[in-house]
Design an enzyme around this catalytic site. Structure first.
Site, PDB file in Angstrom:
ATOM      1  N   HIS A 274      -7.069  48.333   9.861  1.00 15.83           N
ATOM      2  CA  HIS A 274      -6.874  47.121  10.654  1.00 15.83           C
ATOM      3  C   HIS A 274      -6.695  47.497  12.124  1.00 15.83           C
ATOM      4  O   HIS A 274      -5.576  47.758  12.575  1.00 15.83           O
ATOM      5  CB  HIS A 274      -5.642  46.367  10.157  1.00 15.83           C
ATOM      6  CG  HIS A 274      -5.721  45.957   8.719  1.00 15.83           C
ATOM      7  ND1 HIS A 274      -5.558  46.851   7.688  1.00 15.83           N
ATOM      8  CD2 HIS A 274      -5.950  44.742   8.145  1.00 15.83           C
ATOM      9  CE1 HIS A 274      -5.674  46.214   6.539  1.00 15.83           C
ATOM     10  NE2 HIS A 274      -5.916  44.939   6.785  1.00 15.83           N
TER      11      HIS A 274
ATOM     12  N   HIS B 173      -9.387  41.946  12.863  1.00 15.43           N
ATOM     13  CA  HIS B 173      -8.189  42.125  12.039  1.00 15.43           C
ATOM     14  C   HIS B 173      -8.314  43.267  11.031  1.00 15.43           C
ATOM     15  O   HIS B 173      -7.475  44.167  10.999  1.00 15.43           O
ATOM     16  CB  HIS B 173      -7.855  40.833  11.283  1.00 15.43           C
ATOM     17  CG  HIS B 173      -6.717  40.987  10.316  1.00 15.43           C
ATOM     18  ND1 HIS B 173      -5.399  40.892  10.700  1.00 15.43           N
ATOM     19  CD2 HIS B 173      -6.704  41.272   8.997  1.00 15.43           C
ATOM     20  CE1 HIS B 173      -4.628  41.110   9.652  1.00 15.43           C
ATOM     21  NE2 HIS B 173      -5.386  41.332   8.602  1.00 15.43           N
TER      22      HIS B 173
ATOM     23  N   GLU C 203      17.006  33.151  -2.194  1.00 12.96           N
ATOM     24  CA  GLU C 203      16.932  34.296  -3.109  1.00 12.96           C
ATOM     25  C   GLU C 203      16.045  35.425  -2.591  1.00 12.96           C
ATOM     26  O   GLU C 203      16.409  36.605  -2.683  1.00 12.96           O
ATOM     27  CB  GLU C 203      16.445  33.840  -4.494  1.00 12.96           C
ATOM     28  CG  GLU C 203      17.419  32.991  -5.262  1.00 12.96           C
ATOM     29  CD  GLU C 203      17.320  31.508  -4.936  1.00 12.96           C
ATOM     30  OE1 GLU C 203      18.080  30.710  -5.519  1.00 12.96           O
ATOM     31  OE2 GLU C 203      16.464  31.154  -4.090  1.00 12.96           O
TER      32      GLU C 203
ATOM     33  N   HIS D  75      15.519  26.343 -16.581  1.00 15.54           N
ATOM     34  CA  HIS D  75      16.605  27.282 -16.305  1.00 15.54           C
ATOM     35  C   HIS D  75      16.863  28.231 -17.473  1.00 15.54           C
ATOM     36  O   HIS D  75      17.840  28.986 -17.450  1.00 15.54           O
ATOM     37  CB  HIS D  75      17.886  26.518 -15.965  1.00 15.54           C
ATOM     38  CG  HIS D  75      17.899  25.956 -14.578  1.00 15.54           C
ATOM     39  ND1 HIS D  75      16.938  25.071 -14.138  1.00 15.54           N
ATOM     40  CD2 HIS D  75      18.730  26.166 -13.521  1.00 15.54           C
ATOM     41  CE1 HIS D  75      17.194  24.744 -12.872  1.00 15.54           C
ATOM     42  NE2 HIS D  75      18.263  25.405 -12.479  1.00 15.54           N
TER      43      HIS D  75
END
Length: 675
Positions: free
Chosen positions: A27, A260, A411, A473
């Site tokens: 890159h 890129h 999280e 859950h």
């Protein structure tokens, strides 16, 4: 001075273009577009010592936009790190110190495996947290031994990824003033202009997070240095937006998305070298002025470390107890073995009913008393995860000596920040959430596994026995998916006593992340047939319930304990298996608790045979776990002997869910009784 910086920037462009072209892969856009920043960082801004990349009070630099790795490798080489020109020439090749993306442990001077976009800046937040914590506990009025900055370079891709938003939000809340992030604003991604997808106001977004935001040009050394100095005056983290051109200096790709992720090509490379004044200078050119600058600069940097060493020794003499704590804090993996082994684990009565999450909390707090550098927290679930540190305050801007971290409902960021704290050194870090949310932070856990970081991930509410919260859950597939990640140690204790041993094994583990899998529901403290189970469990498993001894029929007359069926169970299913075994009348059933499936599988053959009751080819093995059978198939002679759950659960009290799914001791007993 600017002439030297310009020579360094030119050399970064030269090495980057040639390495990518030689590899026919890479890159070039970022190294070409941000070469001035690379030059300024390593020549003027970073307080580091290339001859000692592990200096504890060094500044940290994280290339969050890791695809632009040749920017970093070029700067490391030119500035004198142990990265040779031959290493540069072997960019992206097997065994190279210069892999495609920066990899922790492969290259001196690389602070972390940044991996997919967004995790680099988030890990840098963790490093900044660690610096602030260390400074608060070890600096004195007379001696400042912790005083460094964490820098990161991000691009549009990093700021699009959600994890950067999570971590940046928390960084602003915590006022991590020693975190400085440079934003390479070229407004190009792989697909084209960022206008296709990304038109938000980044400046206002970061101000809303509580950051200082500054603006300048990537191509002004004066801007870069001035803005960095300004950033250091503020108690907030700082985002420095540097307007740039992707592929700067290469006319065929500059400002275009094709800069890129592909080499410039023969013609494009020739055009770039002509434009940059590199024509005729040969491949992998480094200006002599660049090498000469760092020869002198590195003497200054080495002297800076030498001065720090003097301060550190003076501090040590004045503060012998703090020095002792420092040495223990920087033990391998962040947990001193002798201290861990010295902890007296909580005791429990046989048949006492207690959730392993609750027992885990008791053990965690005992270890926290012995290990003052044990730090961590939860993603808004301190109570349900049972990870509160009793008598220990929370970390904040106002209280940087706190050890408990409130991560909020973030999280993924929690996982990356935990990794950053662990990488920084001086701490053993843990974090916690429900097992079902493990997928939210899985990419962070995967990078911890790649780096063999001993971060500890506490996952509670581990099965269908969560109950009323329902199938969203109730994790079914998560245990198998965590075990599928190389280098991850999964520990699922069967009762309160095992929960304490699990914490001990987790803290003694040095070469990879640990997942502690804990129950919400109460479980009985089991009678253990193996009187030395605390030793056996180091190999991952031990016998909980054994069969009656019988004469072996040999001349020696020694009794033997050969089961007809051996049940391998984990967690809450161990007590289920013990109950099921008591219901079976016509077979001798041995029940084994498998705290760690991967450790048991890699244990010595003789140990496995002793636990199973013989070779698994000759002993019928049944497995029992409240999840999918994936991963257990190799232990059983037929798939029907894997007592598992292959569908999602439902909303009801935990026991009712188990009955509905047929996951009961009675049905396990029926399976054991089958021929």
């Amino acid at each position: 001075m600017n002439n030297a910086l310009e020579a360094i920037a030119l050399s970064i462009r030269s090495l980057s273009m040639d390495a990518i072209e030689k590899a026919n892969s890479g890159h070039p856009g970022l190294p070409l577009g941000a070469a001035e920043l690379g030059a300024a960082l390593y020549a003027k801004i970073l307080r580091h010592n290339p001859k000692n990349p592990d200096w504890k009070d060094r500044d940290r630099f994280v290339l969050s936009a890791g695809h632009g790795s040749m920017l970093l490798y070029s700067a490391l080489h030119i500035s004198g790190y142990d990265v040779s020109i031959d290493d540069i020439k072997s960019f992206r090749q097997l065994g190279s110190k210069c892999p495609g993306h920066p990899e922790y442990g492969d290259t001196p001077g690389v602070e972390t495996t940044t991996g997919p976009l967004g995790q680099g800046i988030s890990t840098a937040v963790g490093m900044a947290v660690a610096e602030k914590m260390l400074a608060a506990r070890f600096n004195t009025n007379e001696h400042k031994i912790v005083d460094h900055y964490t820098y990161a370079l991000v691009g549009e891709g990093c700021l699009m990824e959600g994890v950067s938003s999570e971590s940046s939000s928390l960084a602003g809340h915590l006022k991590l003033g020693k975190l400085i992030v440079y934003y390479d604003e070229n407004k190009i991604t792989i697909d084209g202009s960022t206008d296709l997808t990304f038109t938000e106001n980044i400046e206002e977004r970061y101000k809303a997070y509580g950051w200082q935001v500054l603006r300048g040009s990537m191509y002004s050394f004066e801007d870069i240095e001035r803005l960095t100095l300004e950033a250091k005056k503020d108690e907030r983290p700082t985002l420095i937006i540097l307007k740039s051109v992707i592929g700067q200096g290469a006319p065929t790709v500059a400002g275009k998305n094709k800069a890129h992720g592909a080499p410039l090509g023969k013609d494009g490379l020739a055009e770039a070298k002509k434009n940059l004044g590199l024509e005729g200078k040969g491949d992998f050119y480094v200006a002599e002025e660049a090498y000469a600058f760092f020869k002198k600069r590195n003497e200054e940097l080495a002297q800076a470390e030498a001065e720090w060493n003097k301060t550190f020794e003076a501090w040590s003499k004045a503060n012998p107890e703090k020095r002792k704590e420092w040495d223990l804090s920087f033990a391998q993996g962040g947990a001193d073995e002798a201290l861990v082994k010295s902890v007296k684990l909580p005791e429990f009565k046989k048949d006492e009913a207690i959730a392993t999450r609750a027992a885990s909390k008791k053990a965690l707090n005992e270890f926290a008393k012995a290990l003052p550098n044990l730090v961590g927290g939860s993603a808004d679930l301190e109570g349900p995860n049972a990870v509160g540190l009793e008598g220990i305050s929370a970390f904040s801007h106002e209280n940087p000596s706190g050890r408990y971290l409130y991560f909020g409902i973030r999280e993924f960021a929690m996982g990356t920040i935990t990794n950053g704290i662990q990488l920084h050194g001086g701490f053993r870090a843990f974090c916690a959430t429900f097992l079902v949310f493990a997928d939210y932070l899985r990419p962070a856990l995967r990078l911890a596994a790649l780096m063999k970081l001993p971060s500890i991930y506490v996952f509670t509410h581990d099965s269908i026995f969560v109950g009323e919260d329902g199938p969203t859950h109730q994790p079914i597939e998560l245990l198998a998916s965590l075990r599928a990640i190389p280098n991850v140690l999964v520990l699922r204790p069967a009762d309160a006593e095992e929960a304490g041993e699990a914490w001990k094994e987790a803290l003694l583990h040095k070469d990879g992340p640990v997942c502690l899998i804990l129950s919400r529901q109460n479980l009985p403290v089991l009678e253990k047939a193996d009187l030395f189970w605390r030793e056996s469990v180091k190999n991952g498993a031990y016998i909980v319930k054994d069969v009656e001894a019988s004469a072996c029929g040999c001349s020696l007359g020694k009794p033997e304990r050969t089961p007809d069926v051996t049940v391998l169970a984990t967690g809450s299913e161990v007590s289920m298996a013990v109950k099921a075994a008591s219901l079976v009348k016509d077979k001798k059933v041995r029940v084994v608790s498998v705290l760690s499936k991967e450790r048991f599988e890699t244990s010595p053959k003789d140990f496995k045979h002793s636990v199973l009751g013989g070779c698994k080819k000759h002993i019928r093995v049944v497995t029992a776990e409240a999840g999918v059978a994936q991963g257990w198939e190799g232990w059983t002679g037929c798939k029907h002997d894997n007592f598992s759950i292959e569908r999602f659960g439902t909303s009801a009290p935990g026991g009712k869910v188990a009955e509905h799914l047929g996951f009961t001791a009675e049905n396990l007993a029926k399976l054991i009784e089958k021929k």
